[in-house]
Design an enzyme around this catalytic site. Sequence first.
Site, PDB file in Angstrom:
ATOM      1  N   ASN A 111       0.806  -1.222   0.000  1.00 51.48           N
ATOM      2  CA  ASN A 111       0.000   0.000   0.000  1.00 51.48           C
ATOM      3  C   ASN A 111       0.840   1.273   0.000  1.00 51.48           C
ATOM      4  OD1 ASN A 111      -1.737  -2.013   2.224  1.00 51.48           O
ATOM      5  ND2 ASN A 111      -2.561  -1.530   0.194  1.00 51.48           N
ATOM      6  N   THR A 122       4.655   7.492  -0.995  1.00 53.38           N
ATOM      7  CA  THR A 122       3.399   7.975  -0.411  1.00 53.38           C
ATOM      8  C   THR A 122       2.541   6.793   0.079  1.00 53.38           C
ATOM      9  OG1 THR A 122       3.400   9.911  -1.827  1.00 53.38           O
ATOM     10  CG2 THR A 122       1.283   9.282  -0.874  1.00 53.38           C
ATOM     11  N   ILE A 123       1.999   6.973   1.299  1.00 52.26           N
ATOM     12  CA  ILE A 123       1.212   5.896   1.902  1.00 52.26           C
ATOM     13  C   ILE A 123      -0.250   6.003   1.495  1.00 52.26           C
ATOM     14  CG2 ILE A 123       0.443   4.885   4.089  1.00 52.26           C
ATOM     15  CD1 ILE A 123       2.993   6.076   5.345  1.00 52.26           C
ATOM     16  N   CYS A 124      -0.827   4.855   1.119  1.00 55.72           N
ATOM     17  CA  CYS A 124      -2.242   4.804   0.757  1.00 55.72           C
ATOM     18  C   CYS A 124      -3.011   4.239   1.950  1.00 55.72           C
ATOM     19  CB  CYS A 124      -2.418   3.921  -0.482  1.00 55.72           C
ATOM     20  SG  CYS A 124      -4.126   3.626  -0.904  1.00 55.72           S
ATOM     21  N   LEU A 125      -3.633   5.142   2.721  1.00 60.23           N
ATOM     22  CA  LEU A 125      -4.343   4.722   3.936  1.00 60.23           C
ATOM     23  C   LEU A 125      -5.604   5.582   4.042  1.00 60.23           C
ATOM     24  CD1 LEU A 125      -4.164   2.957   6.533  1.00 60.23           C
ATOM     25  CD2 LEU A 125      -2.872   4.798   7.598  1.00 60.23           C
TER      26      LEU A 125
END
Lengths: 157, 299
Positions: free
Chosen positions: A85, A91-94
């Site tokens: 993710n 970049t974090i996908c959360l």
Amino acid sequence: MSSLCKSRLQEERKQWRKDHPFGFFAKPSKSPDGSLNLMYWTAGIPGKASTIWENAVYPITITFPEDYPSKPPKIKFPAGFYHPNVYPSGTICLSILNEEEDWRPAITLKQIVLGIQELLNNPNPDSPAQEPAWRAFGKDRPTYEKKVKEQALKYSK
Amino acid sequence: MKTEPTGNGGLAGLSAIKLPTSFPLVPEAQQELSKVNLYDTQFRSMVSRYTDQLEQTASKFISNKLEMEALQLIDDPLEKVRESIQKDCKNLIDEFTSSGRKITEEELERSRYQVALTAIKAQKRINYRESAEVSLDNLDVLRDQREEISCADQLESLLSTLEVDSATFETANNRLQLLQEHLFVTLNPESELPDAEDDDVAISGGKVSLICPISKRPMKNPVKITVCGHCFERTHILEFLQQSQGSGFCPECRTLFKKQDLIDDDLMKLRLEAHNRDLLILQYREKKSSQIGKKENGT
């Protein structure tokens, strides 16, 4: 920087210094002139014990937008970070970090970093952000675990 | 509870107010009416007396006067001071509630009386219609009957003007409930209201948060989003709304809301005042006990 943004960030810093989860760190960056830049922080997320992520502290950068806390901060691992993710850029996908999804101004820095720690060992296979880690996680678990452990060594404490 | 009036059968259910047995009923009925009137006056004065007392108690607690009381009882824990005040208030409220219940029962009797009166009047009217053609022989009887009916008409309209205004009772009850809530938060600024089933307010560790979720600082002018009940500092929620082009989601729970959904949160404001008062009291107490300590050391 709006006054709300500034005062909230000062408060976040105060709260963090007063109390933060064990093994984590988070601090605002220093400007060239030595003053603190509250808009840009560096932080470390420890991998949970007894997981393939353990014995390492993963570095992140936190960039707060001008209209924080209306808008969420942008959080990045180093580019090329291996996780299903995390985009190639880091970049974090959360969902809690996405304004269109679950971001709420009430969410604190502490909640965010704990959320990221949770995400490390519990990837969300439904929102892939990079090809290698996502594919390996789904189809070739031994390779996935080997890569994660290699990465843990790189960031070992 | 007594039996409900059911048409004419309800007549038998009357007890407190005796139905007049014969027509014309003016003198007796007016006595009854004066009784009803008395209840009404008593009721109104009672409402204002008790609610006034309660309000005084509540506001007194917030006032400096009470701070001083708490300070003078420096050896007693603050809890004890609160307990005694809470007890006084509870007695007042209990007394009010039981008197209110009595008035409600009287009011029920009064409305039964009205039902009975209407029934009797209708009966009289039928009798009147069924009576024979007007003749010299029955002229007096008919005139009496007509008088009785008009008399009953007057009585009925009088009764309806004397009706214990159920709105008075309702207003009093609402005021009372608000007072109880206000009283509770002035005594326990950070506790959830008892019996609050809906989680209107943000609770952290069983406590009501006095912190604005947007700025994470203590609130000063709290406003509430009516649709979800979450509470924020006025300027911060307005700034947030402005950044979301006038229609935003609740920063706490993401419920959609508009500017007109924001109202002043008086209860939260009271919590904040009471909380600040407690901080002052504690400061003062600490100061005073350290002074006492110094004196003791000095001698």
